[in-house]
Design a protein around this motif. Structure first.
Motif, PDB file in Angstrom:
ATOM      1  N   VAL A 293       0.845  -1.182   0.000  1.00 52.80           N
ATOM      2  CA  VAL A 293       0.000   0.000   0.000  1.00 52.80           C
ATOM      3  C   VAL A 293       0.882   1.233   0.000  1.00 52.80           C
ATOM      4  O   VAL A 293       1.812   1.339   0.808  1.00 52.80           O
ATOM      5  CB  VAL A 293      -0.942   0.002   1.217  1.00 52.80           C
ATOM      6  CG1 VAL A 293      -1.793   1.262   1.228  1.00 52.80           C
ATOM      7  CG2 VAL A 293      -1.817  -1.247   1.223  1.00 52.80           C
ATOM      8  N   GLY A 294       0.618   2.158  -0.878  1.00 55.92           N
ATOM      9  CA  GLY A 294       1.418   3.374  -0.944  1.00 55.92           C
ATOM     10  C   GLY A 294       1.366   3.994  -2.322  1.00 55.92           C
ATOM     11  O   GLY A 294       0.649   3.525  -3.213  1.00 55.92           O
ATOM     12  N   ARG A 295       2.117   5.055  -2.515  1.00 52.16           N
ATOM     13  CA  ARG A 295       2.144   5.717  -3.817  1.00 52.16           C
ATOM     14  C   ARG A 295       2.985   4.904  -4.793  1.00 52.16           C
ATOM     15  O   ARG A 295       4.050   4.404  -4.450  1.00 52.16           O
ATOM     16  CB  ARG A 295       2.725   7.115  -3.675  1.00 52.16           C
ATOM     17  CG  ARG A 295       1.840   8.061  -2.859  1.00 52.16           C
ATOM     18  CD  ARG A 295       2.412   9.466  -2.855  1.00 52.16           C
ATOM     19  NE  ARG A 295       1.542  10.391  -2.127  1.00 52.16           N
ATOM     20  CZ  ARG A 295       1.798  11.681  -1.988  1.00 52.16           C
ATOM     21  NH1 ARG A 295       2.903  12.207  -2.535  1.00 52.16           N
ATOM     22  NH2 ARG A 295       0.959  12.461  -1.320  1.00 52.16           N
ATOM     23  N   GLY A 296       2.484   4.804  -6.001  1.00 51.59           N
ATOM     24  CA  GLY A 296       3.199   4.041  -7.014  1.00 51.59           C
ATOM     25  C   GLY A 296       2.232   3.450  -8.016  1.00 51.59           C
ATOM     26  O   GLY A 296       1.080   3.866  -8.114  1.00 51.59           O
ATOM     27  N   THR A 297       2.708   2.476  -8.756  1.00 57.17           N
ATOM     28  CA  THR A 297       1.912   1.811  -9.782  1.00 57.17           C
ATOM     29  C   THR A 297       1.828   0.331  -9.477  1.00 57.17           C
ATOM     30  O   THR A 297       2.836  -0.309  -9.186  1.00 57.17           O
ATOM     31  CB  THR A 297       2.535   2.014 -11.173  1.00 57.17           C
ATOM     32  OG1 THR A 297       2.637   3.420 -11.452  1.00 57.17           O
ATOM     33  CG2 THR A 297       1.684   1.355 -12.249  1.00 57.17           C
ATOM     34  N   VAL A 316      -1.254 -15.419 -10.264  1.00 55.40           N
ATOM     35  CA  VAL A 316      -1.573 -14.002 -10.428  1.00 55.40           C
ATOM     36  C   VAL A 316      -0.600 -13.229  -9.558  1.00 55.40           C
ATOM     37  O   VAL A 316      -0.702 -13.225  -8.335  1.00 55.40           O
ATOM     38  CB  VAL A 316      -3.023 -13.693 -10.015  1.00 55.40           C
ATOM     39  CG1 VAL A 316      -3.316 -12.202 -10.184  1.00 55.40           C
ATOM     40  CG2 VAL A 316      -4.007 -14.527 -10.820  1.00 55.40           C
ATOM     41  N   GLU A 317       0.380 -12.589 -10.175  1.00 53.23           N
ATOM     42  CA  GLU A 317       1.444 -11.903  -9.440  1.00 53.23           C
ATOM     43  C   GLU A 317       1.165 -10.407  -9.385  1.00 53.23           C
ATOM     44  O   GLU A 317       0.893  -9.770 -10.405  1.00 53.23           O
ATOM     45  CB  GLU A 317       2.792 -12.150 -10.118  1.00 53.23           C
ATOM     46  CG  GLU A 317       3.950 -11.505  -9.385  1.00 53.23           C
ATOM     47  CD  GLU A 317       5.235 -11.601 -10.170  1.00 53.23           C
ATOM     48  OE1 GLU A 317       6.012 -12.531  -9.898  1.00 53.23           O
ATOM     49  OE2 GLU A 317       5.460 -10.750 -11.076  1.00 53.23           O
ATOM     50  N   LEU A 318       1.240  -9.852  -8.186  1.00 54.13           N
ATOM     51  CA  LEU A 318       1.050  -8.421  -7.974  1.00 54.13           C
ATOM     52  C   LEU A 318       2.361  -7.819  -7.491  1.00 54.13           C
ATOM     53  O   LEU A 318       2.968  -8.310  -6.533  1.00 54.13           O
ATOM     54  CB  LEU A 318      -0.034  -8.152  -6.928  1.00 54.13           C
ATOM     55  CG  LEU A 318      -1.481  -8.476  -7.318  1.00 54.13           C
ATOM     56  CD1 LEU A 318      -1.755  -9.968  -7.147  1.00 54.13           C
ATOM     57  CD2 LEU A 318      -2.451  -7.690  -6.453  1.00 54.13           C
ATOM     58  N   THR A 319       2.793  -6.768  -8.173  1.00 51.38           N
ATOM     59  CA  THR A 319       3.994  -6.040  -7.771  1.00 51.38           C
ATOM     60  C   THR A 319       3.708  -4.540  -7.804  1.00 51.38           C
ATOM     61  O   THR A 319       2.753  -4.091  -8.444  1.00 51.38           O
ATOM     62  CB  THR A 319       5.181  -6.356  -8.712  1.00 51.38           C
ATOM     63  OG1 THR A 319       4.801  -6.068 -10.072  1.00 51.38           O
ATOM     64  CG2 THR A 319       5.595  -7.816  -8.601  1.00 51.38           C
ATOM     65  N   GLY A 320       4.550  -3.774  -7.120  1.00 48.15           N
ATOM     66  CA  GLY A 320       4.368  -2.329  -7.072  1.00 48.15           C
ATOM     67  C   GLY A 320       3.516  -1.918  -5.886  1.00 48.15           C
ATOM     68  O   GLY A 320       3.455  -2.614  -4.863  1.00 48.15           O
ATOM     69  N   LYS A 321       2.809  -0.790  -6.032  1.00 46.54           N
ATOM     70  CA  LYS A 321       2.014  -0.268  -4.915  1.00 46.54           C
ATOM     71  C   LYS A 321       0.688   0.299  -5.416  1.00 46.54           C
ATOM     72  O   LYS A 321       0.565   0.730  -6.566  1.00 46.54           O
ATOM     73  CB  LYS A 321       2.790   0.822  -4.174  1.00 46.54           C
ATOM     74  CG  LYS A 321       4.006   0.291  -3.410  1.00 46.54           C
ATOM     75  CD  LYS A 321       4.678   1.398  -2.619  1.00 46.54           C
ATOM     76  CE  LYS A 321       5.863   0.853  -1.819  1.00 46.54           C
ATOM     77  NZ  LYS A 321       6.526   1.904  -1.009  1.00 46.54           N
ATOM     78  N   LEU A 322      -0.286   0.289  -4.507  1.00 48.74           N
ATOM     79  CA  LEU A 322      -1.595   0.876  -4.762  1.00 48.74           C
ATOM     80  C   LEU A 322      -1.923   1.808  -3.605  1.00 48.74           C
ATOM     81  O   LEU A 322      -1.811   1.421  -2.437  1.00 48.74           O
ATOM     82  CB  LEU A 322      -2.672  -0.213  -4.885  1.00 48.74           C
ATOM     83  CG  LEU A 322      -4.088   0.264  -5.231  1.00 48.74           C
ATOM     84  CD1 LEU A 322      -4.118   0.900  -6.621  1.00 48.74           C
ATOM     85  CD2 LEU A 322      -5.072  -0.909  -5.166  1.00 48.74           C
ATOM     86  N   ARG A 323      -2.301   3.037  -3.938  1.00 48.29           N
ATOM     87  CA  ARG A 323      -2.540   4.048  -2.903  1.00 48.29           C
ATOM     88  C   ARG A 323      -3.711   3.649  -2.007  1.00 48.29           C
ATOM     89  O   ARG A 323      -4.710   3.096  -2.476  1.00 48.29           O
ATOM     90  CB  ARG A 323      -2.806   5.398  -3.558  1.00 48.29           C
ATOM     91  CG  ARG A 323      -2.961   6.546  -2.567  1.00 48.29           C
ATOM     92  CD  ARG A 323      -3.094   7.880  -3.267  1.00 48.29           C
ATOM     93  NE  ARG A 323      -1.885   8.219  -4.006  1.00 48.29           N
ATOM     94  CZ  ARG A 323      -1.698   9.380  -4.629  1.00 48.29           C
ATOM     95  NH1 ARG A 323      -2.653  10.306  -4.602  1.00 48.29           N
ATOM     96  NH2 ARG A 323      -0.584   9.620  -5.281  1.00 48.29           N
ATOM     97  N   ALA A 324      -3.586   3.941  -0.721  1.00 51.22           N
ATOM     98  CA  ALA A 324      -4.620   3.619   0.266  1.00 51.22           C
ATOM     99  C   ALA A 324      -5.966   4.199  -0.149  1.00 51.22           C
ATOM    100  O   ALA A 324      -6.057   5.346  -0.587  1.00 51.22           O
ATOM    101  CB  ALA A 324      -4.212   4.136   1.641  1.00 51.22           C
ATOM    102  N   GLY A 325      -7.021   3.380  -0.013  1.00 50.14           N
ATOM    103  CA  GLY A 325      -8.360   3.803  -0.369  1.00 50.14           C
ATOM    104  C   GLY A 325      -8.713   3.560  -1.825  1.00 50.14           C
ATOM    105  O   GLY A 325      -9.873   3.736  -2.216  1.00 50.14           O
TER     106      GLY A 325
END
Length: 573
Positions: A293-297, A316-325
């Motif tokens: 969780v955080g700023r990024g892609t 299903v691989e998830l990398t990077g970040k997704l902003r809270a909310g």
């Protein structure tokens, strides 16, 4: 027992496998004409279990030859009836008071040439327009030049399926029980979604004691082990519009991935973790969360994981970040269609028993023989909608997966072999020859048109549409209507729903082919427009689409002017 299909699928699922997408530079070595090997990389045989020996019957050509012979007779009768109707038409001079009216071909040519001139400096353009009642050519511009048709190629695949299989053909999916084993048998249905599968799970649970089952076996041997179409890339993030094909398939062989990033709770020292939901849930699909969780892609990709019990999983691989909310939903293709479908059914059945999901494996279902010591019991038969409706979904949303399923079904049904792109292409090319179309007007690679190699002429596409207009195959009724749901929803809205056509869009490639009808729905004019940007050239897709719409609008205007001139009221003194 019989389970009728409901809706083909919701529009969101239909659209994900569409062909009207940008095409990345083709780096695949598999598209060479002589290369018929299994794909490498993502879907390589080493990554999934395949039976050592598939039951392949001797090559049978009698069925195809018989059906093509019947089709040739149907075609000859339709063409003879068309000639009779044309001969019986009353001349225009006898229909109206005053001088005979003539279609303004020169005025139409002038209007279209102005549109073409704006493209031809950077783009190869081909246009062919024909009046269906008289078979008169109203306009032709390089109509015999083979160009890449993109998704316009789906017209050929769909027409072949409707004419050879029949507009009322239905796909069947069965479930059989033998002892403690449940067999799920697929025959290529491209319309099976998770809603339908859940209904199947309910029916199976109502027909047999699910809690006493010990394994679930998927039989997808109606198709060959190869799953990725020629021209598709096995690299990248696993885009949905290049989904694999299989005799037992679900949700266009894509999984919906929804990721939510929760906000950190007040006074909590723990960092929040992403919430990941996979739909439909399947024992074949696992999530590997390497994101935060955080700023990024946030990046989401699918690939074949290490085999478990000789079976690959879709990771299903998830990398990077997704902003809270925030929340993100994407769709990605799966690795093994049969195991994906079987794994989803196993999860659904477990919800009804409270037991862990059944282990899923691949194998051949036993033949239904009541004389056997333990004969299989058919606990479910599900039929799809009629092929006309299935084809309508494939064309309206330009669904690549569905087109490839139709192609492989043709190979299986017509030649008696596991459906593949090789025997599917053989059937379609034989159908092309039966139409009397020139072999050099077609370069065939796959069923969807998502190809860098595919070529066809606009004259041949209009010939194809003309044959459909003279018969009862259902192709024209399956075509998308301008202004309605599908890829034509935002186009030609002022046509009064008189335009039915197939779009096609890839990088540097555009196409629009179909018919213009009278107010009562009678097809009047067939048209095909293809444009391929030349190497080093530039032309925005939106600009090419505007040109297509301008050409069709010009034909509509000329048709309406012609009809006005021919009306007795307009010519009376």
């Amino acid at each position: 027992m019989q389970c009728q299909a409901g809706v083909i699928a919701v529009a969101a699922w239909l659209c994900v496998a569409g062909c009207d997408e940008a095409v990345p530079g083709d780096r695949s070595q598999r598209i060479a004409g002589e290369d018929r090997a299994e794909p490498v990389g993502l879907l390589a045989p080493a990554w999934r279990w395949i039976p050592a020996a598939l039951p392949v019957p001797p090559r049978i050509r009698t069925r195809l030859e018989q059906r093509l012979g019947e089709f040739a007779g149907e075609l000859a009768r339709a063409r003879a009836a068309m000639v009779t109707r044309r001969a019986e038409q009353v001349p225009a001079s006898e229909q109206v008071v005053g001088p005979p009216a003539a279609f303004d071909v020169e005025g139409l040519a002038e209007a279209i040439n102005k549109v073409v001139a704006r493209l031809e400096r950077t783009t190869d353009v081909s246009v062919h327009i024909r009046e269906l009642g008289s078979d008169d050519v109203l306009f032709d511009y390089h109509g015999d030049a083979p160009l890449n048709p993109a998704s316009n190629h789906k017209l050929l695949t769909t027409a072949a399926a409707l004419d050879l299989l029949g507009p009322e053909f239905r796909f069947e999916t069965r479930a059989l029980r033998v002892g403690s084993s449940l067999y799920l048998v697929g025959e290529g249905d491209p319309s099976l979604d998770d809603l339908a599968l859940r209904g199947m799970a309910d029916e199976i649970a109502g027909a047999t004691d699910v809690s006493s089952l010990r394994r679930l076996v998927v039989d997808d041997l109606a198709f060959s082990p190869r799953t990725l179409a020629p021209g598709f890339s096995d690299e990248g993030v696993g885009v949905a519009y290049q989904a694999p094909s299989g005799a037992l398939s679900l949700n266009f062989n894509t999984v919906e991935v929804t990721v939510r990033a929760p906000r950190r709770r007040a006074r909590s020292k723990e960092l929040p973790r992403l919430e990941v939901v996979l739909r439909p849930a399947s024992t074949h699909v696992v999530a590997l969360d390497l994101a935060g969780v955080g700023r990024g892609t946030l990046a989401v990709r699918t690939y074949a994981g290490l085999p478990v019990d000789e079976q690959a999983r879709t990771v299903v691989e998830l990398t990077g970040k997704l902003r809270a909310g925030r929340e993100l939903t994407v769709r990605r293709r799966v690795v093994d269609p049969g195991l994906f479908t079987g794994g989803a059914l196993a999860v659904m059945l477990s919800e009804r028993t409270g037991q862990p999901p059944l282990p899923v494996e691949r194998g051949a279902a036993p033949a239904v023989d009541e004389r056997a010591e333990e004969p299989p019991v058919v606990v479910l038969r599900r039929e799809s909608q009629a092929l006309t409706q299935v084809a309508g979904g494939a064309l309206a949303w330009s669904n690549n997966f569905m087109a490839e399923q139709l192609l492989r079904t043709l190979g299986w049904r017509m030649l008696g072999e596991p459906g593949d792109w090789e025997n599917g292409a053989e059937v379609v090319q034989a159908y092309w020859a039966a139409l009397g179309l020139p072999a050099d007007a077609l370069v065939f690679e796959n069923g969807s048109g998502f190809s860098q190699r595919g070529r066809v002429t606009t004259t041949a596409l209009v010939d194809l549409i003309s044959v459909a207009a003279s018969g009862n195959s259902g192709l024209l009724s399956a075509l998308p209507v301008a202004g309605e749901n599908g890829t034509l929803r935002a186009r030609l809205r002022r046509s009064g729903k008189r335009v039915r056509a197939k779009t096609g869009t890839m990088d540097g490639i555009s196409g629009l082919s179909g018919v213009i009808t009278a107010e009562d729905g009678t097809p009047q004019v067939a048209f095909s427009i293809l444009s391929n940007v030349r190497a080093g050239g530039a032309s925005a897709a939106a600009r090419r689409k505007r040109a297509e719409d301008a050409i069709v609008t010009a034909v509509l205007a000329a048709l309406d002017a012609w009809a006005l001139e021919r009306s007795p009221a307009a010519t009376a003194p």
